[in-house]
Write an enzyme that holds these catalytic residues in place. Structure first.
Site, PDB file in Angstrom:
ATOM      1  N   GLY A  90       9.628  30.154   1.476  1.00 19.48           N
ATOM      2  CA  GLY A  90       8.837  29.778   0.315  1.00 19.48           C
ATOM      3  C   GLY A  90       8.461  30.999  -0.488  1.00 19.48           C
ATOM      4  N   GLY A 134       5.568  32.419  -3.890  1.00 18.39           N
ATOM      5  CA  GLY A 134       4.439  32.130  -4.752  1.00 18.39           C
ATOM      6  C   GLY A 134       4.007  33.381  -5.475  1.00 18.39           C
ATOM      7  N   SER A 135       2.816  33.350  -6.065  1.00 14.26           N
ATOM      8  CA  SER A 135       2.327  34.499  -6.825  1.00 14.26           C
ATOM      9  C   SER A 135       2.115  35.715  -5.929  1.00 14.26           C
ATOM     10  CB  SER A 135       1.009  34.139  -7.515  1.00 14.26           C
ATOM     11  OG  SER A 135       0.043  33.741  -6.569  1.00 14.26           O
ATOM     12  N   PHE A 136       1.853  35.488  -4.638  1.00 16.63           N
ATOM     13  CA  PHE A 136       1.614  36.579  -3.698  1.00 16.63           C
ATOM     14  C   PHE A 136       2.896  37.309  -3.348  1.00 16.63           C
ATOM     15  CE2 PHE A 136       2.353  32.622  -1.452  1.00 16.63           C
ATOM     16  CZ  PHE A 136       3.400  32.959  -0.621  1.00 16.63           C
ATOM     17  N   GLY A 137       4.033  36.597  -3.321  1.00 19.45           N
ATOM     18  CA  GLY A 137       5.292  37.176  -2.867  1.00 19.45           C
ATOM     19  C   GLY A 137       6.174  36.122  -2.236  1.00 19.45           C
ATOM     20  N   VAL A 186       7.742  34.221   1.588  1.00 21.36           N
ATOM     21  CA  VAL A 186       7.596  33.961   3.024  1.00 21.36           C
ATOM     22  C   VAL A 186       8.994  33.873   3.637  1.00 21.36           C
ATOM     23  CG1 VAL A 186       6.731  32.423   4.813  1.00 21.36           C
ATOM     24  CG2 VAL A 186       5.430  32.715   2.699  1.00 21.36           C
ATOM     25  N   LYS A 235       4.847  36.596   5.887  1.00 17.85           N
ATOM     26  CA  LYS A 235       4.400  36.498   4.503  1.00 17.85           C
ATOM     27  C   LYS A 235       4.345  37.893   3.893  1.00 17.85           C
ATOM     28  CE  LYS A 235       0.629  34.262   1.892  1.00 17.85           C
ATOM     29  NZ  LYS A 235      -0.612  33.469   2.039  1.00 17.85           N
ATOM     30  N   ASP A 247      -9.501  26.358  -1.116  1.00 22.42           N
ATOM     31  CA  ASP A 247      -8.207  26.100  -1.762  1.00 22.42           C
ATOM     32  C   ASP A 247      -7.414  25.045  -0.984  1.00 22.42           C
ATOM     33  OD1 ASP A 247      -6.297  26.335  -3.745  1.00 22.42           O
ATOM     34  OD2 ASP A 247      -5.359  28.122  -2.909  1.00 22.42           O
TER      35      ASP A 247
END
Length: 344
Positions: free
Chosen positions: A32, A34-37, A39, A54, A181
């Protein structure tokens, strides 16, 4: 306290063929992003054990940290050791310091429905920071969004998932942590259908024992409670906000779509504050009642986790009994205390 290994001198390598390794871990498929990076599926070359790894961008984390300093006068979620903006200059923190609050919380959590963290790694020569976590082979319970609908679960299947989410959130609240969240994206399934709550990046410890009030807005707008959708709002109950987000999540599970949608953030806030979500006629009377109580606009009247656990829809009119609060929280591990300076 859960043991979490910290490796500050990790080595990340990538061959010309695209094979990636991080110390003893082989990084294979992307699970996966996302904005964080990103996985990755990580496999320990010595044991063969599989993990979710992650990756965070340290550059993005530094920008987020700088915003927190400027906006709130301190670093992170208020538990760090940095001074306010007007204090003496502080040396730049190590990369792991940017996720220290999340790591400190995860070290204290020990529940079957909350993700486990095993190791944090930093390669000082690269821009990335890594968290080695429990693998959830089946991924998110549902990939739903403002512009995306999904096939819904049956009420029975949704109930099995929702019960696990409720137990995980009760554990957090009883140990004075708000997730902030909750959404289907942050509920993952293992190969044997155990639900795991993930992503504690914006989670907060209560400011004092029994005091869950906060002025901060955090989380994903589509899951914001009405009291969060007001400019310059005052203090809010973080537990009540978690219950609202859990109600939106339940709506997604059983109907395959969000209850509130709009084309802009401001319009979305207005819809959340004023609109009554449509509940399909196919829904059982008990399900309709539970969703209405969880999506109550007034946080003072909104159902509590204790009320959810004894609701007719969840218990199937008393045929199913969830573990008591004591069984679900105190018997699993040492009762959580506040994050200390040493743990940070």
């Amino acid at each position: 306290m859960v043991e979490v290994k910290e490796t500050l001198d990790a080595t990340y390598t990538e061959t010309d063929d695209g094979d990636r390794t991080l110390n003893d871990y082989s990084l294979t498929n992307i699970l996966g992003s996302g904005s964080f990076g990103v996985v990755y599926l990580g496999i320990n070359s010595k044991t063969g054990a599989k993990y979710a790894i992650k990756e965070f961008s340290k550059t993005r984390l530094r920008k987020k940290d700088m915003f927190s300093r400027q906006a709130f006068g301190f670093r992170g979620r208020g538990r760090g050791r940095g001074r306010g903006i007007g204090g003496p200059p502080q040396p730049p923190p190590s990369a792991i310091e940017y996720i220290r609050g999340e790591v400190a919380i995860l070290k204290k959590l020990n529940h079957p429905n909350i993700i486990k963290l095993y190791e944090v790694l930093d390669d000082p020569r690269q821009d990335s920071l890594y968290m080695v976590m429990e693998l959830c082979e089946k991924g998110v319970v549902m990939d739903v969004g403002l512009d995306k609908t999904c096939d819904p679960y049956s009420e029975d299947a949704a109930r099995k998932l929702f019960c696990q989410a409720v137990l995980g959130i009760e554990y957090l609240h009883e140990h004075e942590i708000s997730h902030r969240d909750i959404k289907p994206d942050n509920l993952l399934l293992t190969s044997d259908d155990v639900l795991k709550i993930v992503d504690f990046g914006v989670s907060e410890m209560f400011v004092a024992s029994g005091n869950d009030r906060s002025k901060k807005s955090a989380g994903s707008p589509a899951f914001f409670a009405p009291e969060m959708c007001v400019a310059h709002h005052g203090e809010m109950s973080m537990k009540a906000c978690d219950v609202w987000a859990l109600g939106v999540t339940l709506h997604c599970l059983v109907f395959g779509k969000l209850p509130f949608v709009a084309v802009s953030i401001l319009e979305l806030y207005e819809v959340i504050r004023t609109a009554v979500p449509e509940i399909p006629k196919t829904a059982s009377r008990e399900l309709r009642n539970l969703i209405e109580q969880m999506l109550e606009k007034d946080p003072e009247k909104r159902i509590s986790i204790a009320g959810i656990k004894t609701h007719h829809w969840l218990t199937q009119d008393g045929k199913q009994t969830l573990p008591s609060t004591h069984e679900n929280t105190d018997s699993i591990g040492t009762r959580i205390t506040h994050v200390t300076e040493d743990e940070m």
